[in-house]
Design a protein around this motif. Structure first.
Motif, PDB file in Angstrom:
ATOM      1  N   LEU A 188       0.841  -1.201   0.000  1.00 56.27           N
ATOM      2  CA  LEU A 188       0.000   0.000   0.000  1.00 56.27           C
ATOM      3  C   LEU A 188       0.874   1.247   0.000  1.00 56.27           C
ATOM      4  CD1 LEU A 188      -2.699  -1.036   2.609  1.00 56.27           C
ATOM      5  CD2 LEU A 188      -3.073  -0.575   0.197  1.00 56.27           C
ATOM      6  N   MET A 189       1.930   1.187   0.803  1.00 55.48           N
ATOM      7  CA  MET A 189       2.855   2.305   0.878  1.00 55.48           C
ATOM      8  C   MET A 189       3.475   2.551  -0.497  1.00 55.48           C
ATOM      9  SD  MET A 189       3.667   4.345   3.178  1.00 55.48           S
ATOM     10  CE  MET A 189       4.208   4.357   4.840  1.00 55.48           C
ATOM     11  N   ALA A 190       3.872   1.464  -1.162  1.00 57.88           N
ATOM     12  CA  ALA A 190       4.487   1.594  -2.484  1.00 57.88           C
ATOM     13  C   ALA A 190       3.505   2.239  -3.462  1.00 57.88           C
ATOM     14  CB  ALA A 190       4.934   0.226  -2.986  1.00 57.88           C
ATOM     15  N   SER A 191       2.222   1.837  -3.406  1.00 58.47           N
ATOM     16  CA  SER A 191       1.239   2.438  -4.312  1.00 58.47           C
ATOM     17  C   SER A 191       1.114   3.928  -4.038  1.00 58.47           C
ATOM     18  CB  SER A 191      -0.125   1.782  -4.143  1.00 58.47           C
ATOM     19  OG  SER A 191       0.013   0.420  -3.883  1.00 58.47           O
ATOM     20  N   ASN A 192       1.124   4.268  -2.745  1.00 56.59           N
ATOM     21  CA  ASN A 192       1.059   5.676  -2.387  1.00 56.59           C
ATOM     22  C   ASN A 192       2.228   6.456  -2.947  1.00 56.59           C
ATOM     23  OD1 ASN A 192      -0.943   6.981  -0.860  1.00 56.59           O
ATOM     24  ND2 ASN A 192      -0.683   5.392   0.671  1.00 56.59           N
ATOM     25  N   PHE A 193       3.416   5.878  -2.829  1.00 56.37           N
ATOM     26  CA  PHE A 193       4.596   6.544  -3.363  1.00 56.37           C
ATOM     27  C   PHE A 193       4.436   6.762  -4.860  1.00 56.37           C
ATOM     28  CE2 PHE A 193       7.475   4.565   0.121  1.00 56.37           C
ATOM     29  CZ  PHE A 193       6.974   5.476   1.022  1.00 56.37           C
ATOM     30  N   PHE A 194       3.849   5.769  -5.519  1.00 53.78           N
ATOM     31  CA  PHE A 194       3.707   5.891  -6.968  1.00 53.78           C
ATOM     32  C   PHE A 194       2.779   7.044  -7.313  1.00 53.78           C
ATOM     33  CE2 PHE A 194       2.460   4.735 -11.236  1.00 53.78           C
ATOM     34  CZ  PHE A 194       3.707   4.486 -11.775  1.00 53.78           C
ATOM     35  N   ILE A 195       1.681   7.158  -6.552  1.00 52.24           N
ATOM     36  CA  ILE A 195       0.745   8.261  -6.798  1.00 52.24           C
ATOM     37  C   ILE A 195       1.433   9.602  -6.579  1.00 52.24           C
ATOM     38  CG2 ILE A 195      -1.313   9.398  -5.872  1.00 52.24           C
ATOM     39  CD1 ILE A 195      -2.503   6.711  -5.451  1.00 52.24           C
ATOM     40  N   LEU A 196       2.363   9.640  -5.636  1.00 50.78           N
ATOM     41  CA  LEU A 196       3.064  10.890  -5.340  1.00 50.78           C
ATOM     42  C   LEU A 196       4.290  11.087  -6.242  1.00 50.78           C
ATOM     43  CD1 LEU A 196       2.781  10.658  -1.475  1.00 50.78           C
ATOM     44  CD2 LEU A 196       1.653  12.335  -2.925  1.00 50.78           C
ATOM     45  N   ASP A 197       4.309  10.426  -7.387  1.00 48.20           N
ATOM     46  CA  ASP A 197       5.357  10.629  -8.407  1.00 48.20           C
ATOM     47  C   ASP A 197       6.727  10.084  -8.023  1.00 48.20           C
ATOM     48  OD1 ASP A 197       3.528  11.894  -9.949  1.00 48.20           O
ATOM     49  OD2 ASP A 197       4.158  13.920  -9.386  1.00 48.20           O
ATOM     50  N   ALA A 198       6.787   9.197  -7.044  1.00 52.23           N
ATOM     51  CA  ALA A 198       8.100   8.678  -6.663  1.00 52.23           C
ATOM     52  C   ALA A 198       8.241   7.246  -7.169  1.00 52.23           C
ATOM     53  CB  ALA A 198       8.287   8.744  -5.162  1.00 52.23           C
ATOM     54  N   ALA A 199       8.482   7.121  -8.484  1.00 55.54           N
ATOM     55  CA  ALA A 199       8.504   5.793  -9.085  1.00 55.54           C
ATOM     56  C   ALA A 199       9.650   4.943  -8.553  1.00 55.54           C
ATOM     57  CB  ALA A 199       8.606   5.931 -10.594  1.00 55.54           C
ATOM     58  N   ASP A 200      10.827   5.546  -8.428  1.00 57.00           N
ATOM     59  CA  ASP A 200      11.989   4.785  -7.952  1.00 57.00           C
ATOM     60  C   ASP A 200      11.755   4.253  -6.546  1.00 57.00           C
ATOM     61  OD1 ASP A 200      14.675   5.036  -9.664  1.00 57.00           O
ATOM     62  OD2 ASP A 200      13.402   6.786 -10.007  1.00 57.00           O
ATOM     63  N   VAL A 201      11.204   5.118  -5.698  1.00 60.16           N
ATOM     64  CA  VAL A 201      10.980   4.721  -4.316  1.00 60.16           C
ATOM     65  C   VAL A 201       9.910   3.636  -4.251  1.00 60.16           C
ATOM     66  CG1 VAL A 201      10.457   5.538  -2.019  1.00 60.16           C
ATOM     67  CG2 VAL A 201      11.575   7.035  -3.619  1.00 60.16           C
ATOM     68  N   ALA A 202       8.869   3.779  -5.082  1.00 62.95           N
ATOM     69  CA  ALA A 202       7.801   2.779  -5.092  1.00 62.95           C
ATOM     70  C   ALA A 202       8.368   1.411  -5.444  1.00 62.95           C
ATOM     71  CB  ALA A 202       6.720   3.182  -6.078  1.00 62.95           C
ATOM     72  N   LEU A 203       9.221   1.387  -6.474  1.00 58.23           N
ATOM     73  CA  LEU A 203       9.830   0.125  -6.907  1.00 58.23           C
ATOM     74  C   LEU A 203      10.659  -0.479  -5.767  1.00 58.23           C
ATOM     75  CD1 LEU A 203      10.163  -1.697  -9.315  1.00 58.23           C
ATOM     76  CD2 LEU A 203      12.045  -0.284 -10.100  1.00 58.23           C
ATOM     77  N   THR A 204      11.432   0.364  -5.086  1.00 58.69           N
ATOM     78  CA  THR A 204      12.267  -0.145  -3.994  1.00 58.69           C
ATOM     79  C   THR A 204      11.423  -0.644  -2.834  1.00 58.69           C
ATOM     80  OG1 THR A 204      13.778   1.597  -4.612  1.00 58.69           O
ATOM     81  CG2 THR A 204      14.276   0.412  -2.611  1.00 58.69           C
ATOM     82  N   GLU A 205      10.405   0.143  -2.461  1.00 61.13           N
ATOM     83  CA  GLU A 205       9.561  -0.253  -1.330  1.00 61.13           C
ATOM     84  C   GLU A 205       8.886  -1.585  -1.642  1.00 61.13           C
ATOM     85  OE1 GLU A 205       9.155   1.196   1.659  1.00 61.13           O
ATOM     86  OE2 GLU A 205       7.620  -0.210   2.325  1.00 61.13           O
TER      87      GLU A 205
END
Lengths: 325, 496, 119
Positions: A39-56
Motif C-alpha cells: 500500500l505504501m508503495a502504491s502511495n509513493f507511486f501516486i506521489l510521483d516517486a517511481a523509484d521509491v515505489a519500486l524499492t519499497e
C-alpha cells in the motif's frame, strides 16, 4: 479521481497498521506488514516517486517479509497477548502525535510549487542533470553522483548488516537443534513449482533491465539487487535452500558483497588518484559527460552486486540455521 | 601527489574501504594486524588535521566535486577535530591493547567480521564528525550504530543479546526522530547542508514546523547520547559487551551524538532564533543536573564494576550537557574539554578492567577484593584514571571540572546551586571510585584469580600510557584546551 | 478547501497516526518480533512524510525524457533520501531479527518479561 484513490489507499494504510498491532499471531502480522508495504508503495507511486515505489515493493514487501518469515521459523509464531503495564507510553505517544499534527498546520500545502522544498536545490538538479549527465532519470543522477557519498554510505550500511548477521548467527546453534522440515523446498507441490519456475527467469531479466536501464527509467542498483536476490530466494523456496546454495555458493555471495563495496569505493579512490576529489567522476575520461555516465554505471554495478550479495547472505544465514527444539 | 586537501575524506574512507578487505583476512592474527594498522593510520590523519587546525586551519571538502549545497560537503573545524581525535584514538588504543582480550572473547572464525565491524564503527563515527550535511550525518550514524550493535552482540554472556536488542530499538527510534527533524527543516528551507540551513532558516515565516523539528532532533540525539532519562539502554550494553568494545564505545560513541546535538542546535538554530538559547538551556539544564545527581547516586550502590562505570558515564554526559546548556563561551569550552578528558579517564578505566578480566571471570566488585596484591600495576593505573574521573587536582579531570565550575559561576542568581550540585556529585564520584580502590587494595581476597600475575604486557603498557596521559593532560592541558576553546568560539561565533 | 489541499493535510495526518501506531507497538508490546514490526511501521511513516513533500501540482516523476523538458517535475531529492532510508531500514531489521533468533536460542522465549525473569 486519483485523489479519491489516494485517500482510499491512505485509509487502508491506517487500517492495516492498526490490524498489525491488534493481531497476536506473528505470522499474520508479518503478512499484514507485507500488505502495508505494498500500500505504501502504491502511495509513493501516486506521489510521483517511481523509484521509491519500486524499492519499497521489492525491499519492503518482498525481502523484508522473507527475512521475517525465516526468523519466525526459527523462533515462534505466537505472541503472548498482554502489554507492558506502563501508563507512560500512552501519554508520551498522545503528546507526540498532537505535536506533529500541530506542526502540520503551517506546513506548505501539498503540491504547492512555491513551497521552499521546490525552490532551492531541486530546480538546480532538474536543470543540471541533462547538462552534466545527459540522461533522463534525475533520481539516478543525484543518487549516483550529486549525493554519491550518501549512496556509498548506504552500501556500507548494507555491508554492516550482512557481516553483522553472519557474525551474530555465526555461533554454533544450541545442542539438539534440528533442521526445519521445509529445507528441501516445495519440490512436491506442483502449482508453486510450475508458476515459480516460470517467474524466476523473468525476475532475473527484469532485475538486469532495471540495473542497466536505471539512467533512463525508474530503477538502479538497489532495485536490481533486491529483484535478483528475490529471484534466487524464490528458487531456494522451490528447490530447497541447499540447491540454491549449490547454484550460488556462500563464498560467491560474500565475494559479491565485498567486490561490490570495493568497486564503488575503488571508483572513488581512482578519482582521487586522477587528480579529482573523491567520487568526482568527471576526471575519469576526457569528455566530462561520458565520464559522469561511466562513473554512475560503475558505481550502480557495485551497488547492485553488494545489495544482491548481502540480502542473499542474510537470507541464507537465517534459512540454513537449525531450529531449537 | 599531495594528500593534504583530501584528509577529511581519507579520515572516513580509509577505515570504511578497508573493512571489506579485513573480512578476507582469515589467518589468525592477520585481521587484528590489519585493523590495528588502519586504526593507527586514521589516528595519524586526525592528529595531522588537529595540529593544522590548532594553527588556525579549517578543512573543507566537496564530495564528488559538487559544491555545497548541491553536493555533500565535509567540514573539519576545531570541534570536529577534537571529536576525531577521541574517536580514532579510542579505536586505535583499544585495538593495540586488546588482542589477547578479544582472542579470549571472540572465536577465531568470527574475528575477521568483528574487526570489520570495528572499522565500520570507526568510519561511521568519523563520518559523522566530518560531515556538514544533515542527511549524510544520518547515513553515517546508521553505519556506526549497526556496527556497534554487532560489536556489542559479540559479548560472551547471553545477557549481551537483550542488551543489544534494547540498544538497537532505542537507537533506531533516536535516529528516526533525527530524520523526522531533518525532514521538517528541509521542508521549510529546501536544503540539507548545515551552513546553508543556517542561512535560510531565518527567512522561514511559519515557525511551528521548525520548533517541532528542533524538538525531534534534540530528543532523537539525546536518546543516542544517553542523556538522562533516555539512558536506559546504556548500562547493560556497556556491561555485557566484550571488554575492548566497552573501551572503544564508552570513550566515544555517545560523545559523537552529543557533538551532533550541540553542533546542529548551535549552527542551525542559535543564530536565527532568539528563543533558541533559552529553550536549549531550559530543556537540557534540568536533564543535565538530574543526570549528574541520579546517575552518580546509583553508581555508588552498583555492585558490578562495569555497570558502576557505565552509570558514571551517564553522570559524565550530564556534565557535558550542563556545560553546553549555559550557552556561553566558557560553558561550551568546559563541555568540549570534558568530552576529551572524560574519554581519557573512562577509556583508561575500562582498559584496566579489561586487564583485571584477564584473571577474574566475575567482575562483581566483591569478587575483585584484594586484586591489587596479584595485579599491582593494573590496580595502580585504575586508581589514577579513577581519580581523574573524580577530578582530583593534577589530573585531566580536574581541568574540565574547574572550567565547568568557573562557567557555572556566571549563571546569575542560582550559580551557587549549580556549583553545589557539581561539588556534591564530585563527592559522590569520589565515594564510588574510593569504593573500587578500597576493594582492590584493602579487602582480603574472596576469589583466587584464575592464574597469578599481571595482565599481558601490551595491555598493561597501553593502560599505563593512558593513565600517564591523564596526568600529563592534567599538568599540561594546552593542546586540548586550545581546541576546546576554539570549538566554543566556533559554536558561539554563530550566536554573535 | 479543495481536494488536493485536503489530501495534503490527510497525508500528514496519516503520517502522524502511522508513526504513533508504530511507536506504540515498539514501546508497549513486549514481544520482540512485534517490536521490530512496529519499528518498521514507524520508519515507513517517515518515508511517507518525505515523499509527500516531493509532490508538485501537475508534476510527473522526475525523468526528463526528450521532448518533455518544459514539463513540471516532482522533486527528486526526497526520493533519493528515502531510497537510502529504505535500505537502512531493512538492514537494521535484519540485524534485529538475527539478535532475536539468538535470544530465542539462549532463552527459549521472545517475550521481554520472560527474558528479564530468566536472568
Amino acid at each position: 479521481m486519483i485523489i479519491v484513490f489516494a485517500l482510499f489507499l491512505l485509509t487502508l494504510l491506517v487500517i492495516t497498521a492498526l490490524a498489525i498491532v491488534q493481531t497476536t499471531n506473528l505470522f499474520v502480522a508479518v503478512m499484514l506488514t507485507s500488505i502495508f508495504s505494498l500500500l505504501m508503495a502504491s502511495n509513493f507511486f501516486i506521489l510521483d516517486a517511481a523509484d521509491v515505489a519500486l524499492t519499497e515493493a521489492a525491499v519492503g514487501a518482498g525481502i523484508t517479509t522473507v527475512i521475517f518469515l525465516a526468523a519466525l521459523m526459527l523462533t515462534t509464531e505466537h505472541e503472548k497477548p498482554h502489554l507492558s503495564r506502563r501508563k507512560l507510553n500512552t501519554v508520551v505517544i498522545t503528546i507526540l502525535a498532537s505535536l506533529i499534527i500541530y506542526a502540520t498546520f503551517d506546513k506548505p500545502r501539498l503540491g504547492d510549487p512555491d513551497a521552499p522544498v521546490h525552490q532551492h536545490l531541486a530546480p538546480w538538479y532538474l536543470e543540471k542533470t541533462p547538462e552534466y549527465m545527459d540522461f533522463p532519470n534525475v533520481v539516478t543522477a543525484i543518487l549516483g553522483s550529486f549525493r554519491g557519498y550518501d549512496t556509498l554510505g548506504e552500501v556500507f550500511v548494507v555491508f554492516a548488516a550482512c557481516i553483522g548477521v553472519l557474525f551474530i548467527l555465526g555461533v554454533k546453534p544450541p545442542e539438539g537443534s534440528t533442521y526445519n522440515p521445509y529445507r528441501s523446498g516445495l519440490k512436491h507441490h506442483l502449482i508453486p513449482q510450475v508458476v515459480g519456475r516460470l517467474l524466476i527467469p523473468f525476475l532475473v531479466l527484469f532485475g538486469l533491465y532495471v540495473q542497466f536501464h536505471g539512467e533512463y527509467s525508474p530503477g538502479g542498483g538497489f532495485q536490481a539487487g533486491a529483484l535478483i536476490a528475490s529471484a534466487i530466494i524464490l528458487y531456494a523456496l522451490l528447490e530447497g535452500e541447499a540447491a540454491a546454495l549449490r547454484a550460488v555458493p556462500r563464498s560467491v555471495l560474500l565475494g559479491l558483497v565485498i567486490g561490490g563495496a570495493t568497486l564503488y569505493g575503488g571508483v572513488g579512490v581512482v578519482c582521487i588518484l586522477m587528480g579529482g576529489n573523491f567520487l568526482e567522476y568527471t576526471v575519469l575520461l576526457d569528455n566530462p559527460v561520458a565520464a559522469q555516465q561511466t562513473g554512475i554505471i560503475l558505481i550502480e554495478a557495485g551497488v547492485g552486486m553488494a545489495v544482491c550479495g548481502a540480502l542473499l547472505s542474510i537470507f541464507h544465514a537465517f534459512a540454513a540455521r537449525p531450529m531449537r527444539v | 601527489m599531495d594528500l593534504t586537501p583530501h584528509l577529511p575524506a581519507l579520515q572516513v574512507i580509509v577505515p570504511m574501504l578497508s573493512a571489506p578487505l579485513i573480512v578476507l583476512l582469515k589467518p589468525r592474527g592477520l585481521a587484528w594486524a590489519g585493523a590495528t594498522a588502519v586504526a593507527l593510520l586514521s589516528f595519524a590523519v586526525a592528529l595531522n588535521m588537529a595540529i593544522a587546525i590548532s594553527d588556525g586551519a579549517h578543512y573543507r571538502y566537496d564530495m564528488g566535486g559538487w559544491a555545497a549545497p548541491y553536493g555533500i560537503e565535509l567540514s573539519v573545524g576545531a570541534f570536529s577535530s577534537l571529536i576525531l581525535l577521541i574517536v580514532t584514538g579510542a579505536a586505535a588504543t583499544a585495538l593495540l591493547a586488546g588482542r589477547a582480550s578479544i582472542d579470549s572473547q571472540i572465536e577465531p572464525d568470527r574475528q575477521p567480521m568483528f574487526y570489520a565491524a570495528w572499522l565500520l564503527a570507526l568510519a561511521g563515527l568519523a563520518g559523522i564528525a566530518v560531515s556538514a550535511d544533515a542527511f549524510n550525518i544520518f547515513v553515517f550514524m546508521e553505519i556506526s550504530s549497526l556496527a556497534s550493535y554487532v560489536l556489542i552482540a559479540g559479548g560472551p554472556n547471553r545477557r549481551a543479546l537483550p542488551a543489544v536488542f534494547k540498544y538497537l530499538v532505542m537507537g533506531t527510534i533516536g535516529a528516526t526522530f533525527y530524520l523526522i527533524g531533518v525532514g521538517l527543516v528541509y521542508m521549510m528551507t529546501g536544503t540539507l547542508n548545515l551552513a546553508d540551513m543556517e542561512a535560510r532558516v531565518g527567512a522561514v515565516d511559519d515557525i511551528n514546523p521548525i520548533l517541532v523539528a528542533a524538538g525531534f532532533i534534540t530528543i532523537g540525539l539525546a536518546l543516542k547520547a544517553a542523556v538522562f532519562p533516555l539512558h536506559v539502554w546504556l548500562p547493560n550494553a556497556y556491561t555485557h559487551s566484550p571488554h575492548m568494545v566497552t573501551v572503544f564505545l564508552a570513550a566515544c560513541a555517545t560523545k559523537v551524538a552529543i557533538y551532533v546535538l550541540i553542533r546542529f542546535d548551535f549552527f542551525v538554530f542559535q543564530s536565527n532564533f532568539d528563543w533558541h538559547g533559552s529553550h536549549f538551556s531550559s530543556f537540557l539544564m534540568p536533564l543535565g543536573l538530574l543526570g549528574i545527581l541520579v546517575a552518580s547516586a546509583v553508581a555508588m550502590f552498583e555492585g558490578h564494576i562495569k555497570r558502576l562505570l557505565a552509570m558514571s558515564s551517564v553522570a559524565q554526559i550530564g556534565y557535558i550537557i550542563l556545560g553546553a546548556s549555559f550557552v556561553t563561551q566558557d560553558g561550551l569550552t568546559a563541555s568540549a574539554a570534558h568530552l576529551f578528558n572524560h574519554a581519557l579517564a573512562k577509556g583508561g578505566l575500562f582498559l584496566a578492567i579489561a586487564a583485571l578480566a584477564c584473571h577474574y571471570d566475575d567482575l562483581r566488585l566483591d569478587r575483585l577484593a584484594g586484586a591489587a596484591r596479584s595485579m599491582p600495576w593494573t590496580s595502580a593505573a585504575l586508581a589514577i584514571c579513577g581519580f581523574s574521573l573524580v577530578g582530583v587536582p593534577g589530573t585531566a579531570g580536574f581541568i574540565s571540572k574547574w572550567l565547568l565550575i568557573d562557567a557555572a559561576l556566571d549563571q546569575g542568581p542560582f550559580a551557587w546551586l549549580l556549583v553545589l550540585i557539581i561539588l556534591a556529585s564530585s563527592l559522590m564520584a569520589l565515594a564510588y571510585v574510593w569504593r573500587i580502590v578500597e576493594t582492590l587494595y584493602k579487602k582480603p581476597a574472596v576469589v583466587q584469580p584464575s592464574s597469578a600475575g599481571e595482565a599481558p604486557l601490551e595491555l598493561l603498557l597501553i593502560t599505563w600510557l593512558i593513565a600517564l596521559a591523564n596526568i600529563g593532560f592534567g599538568l599540561f592541558p594546552q593542546f586540548p584546551l586550545n581546541l576546546a576553546s576554539a570549538a566554543a568560539e566556533l559554536l558561539m561565533g554563530h550566536a554573535l | 478547501m479543495n481536494l488536493l489541499e485536503l489530501l495534503g493535510y490527510f497525508n500528514y495526518w496519516v503520517f502522524a497516526i502511522v508513526l504513533m501506531v508504530g511507536l506504540y507497538t515498539v514501546i508497549a508490546k513486549i514481544n520482540l518480533v512485534k517490536k521490530l514490526i512496529g519499528l518498521s511501521i514507524f520508519q515507513s511513516a517517515v518515508f511517507l512524510m518525505y515523499i509527500t513533500m516531493d509532490k508538485v501540482e501537475g508534476g510527473t516523476a522526475p525523468i526528463i525524457l526528450k521532448g518533455m523538458e518544459g514539463n513540471v517535475f516532482s522533486n527528486p531529492l526526497p526520493q533519493v533520501l528515502i531510497l537510502t532510508a529504505i535500505v537502512v531500514g531493512v538492514s537494521t531489521l535484519a540485524l534485529g531479527l538475527a539478535i532475536v533468533v539468538r535470544i530465542y536460542e539462549s532463552y527459549g522465549t521472545i517475550e521481554e518479561d520472560e527474558i528479564l525473569d530468566a536472568d
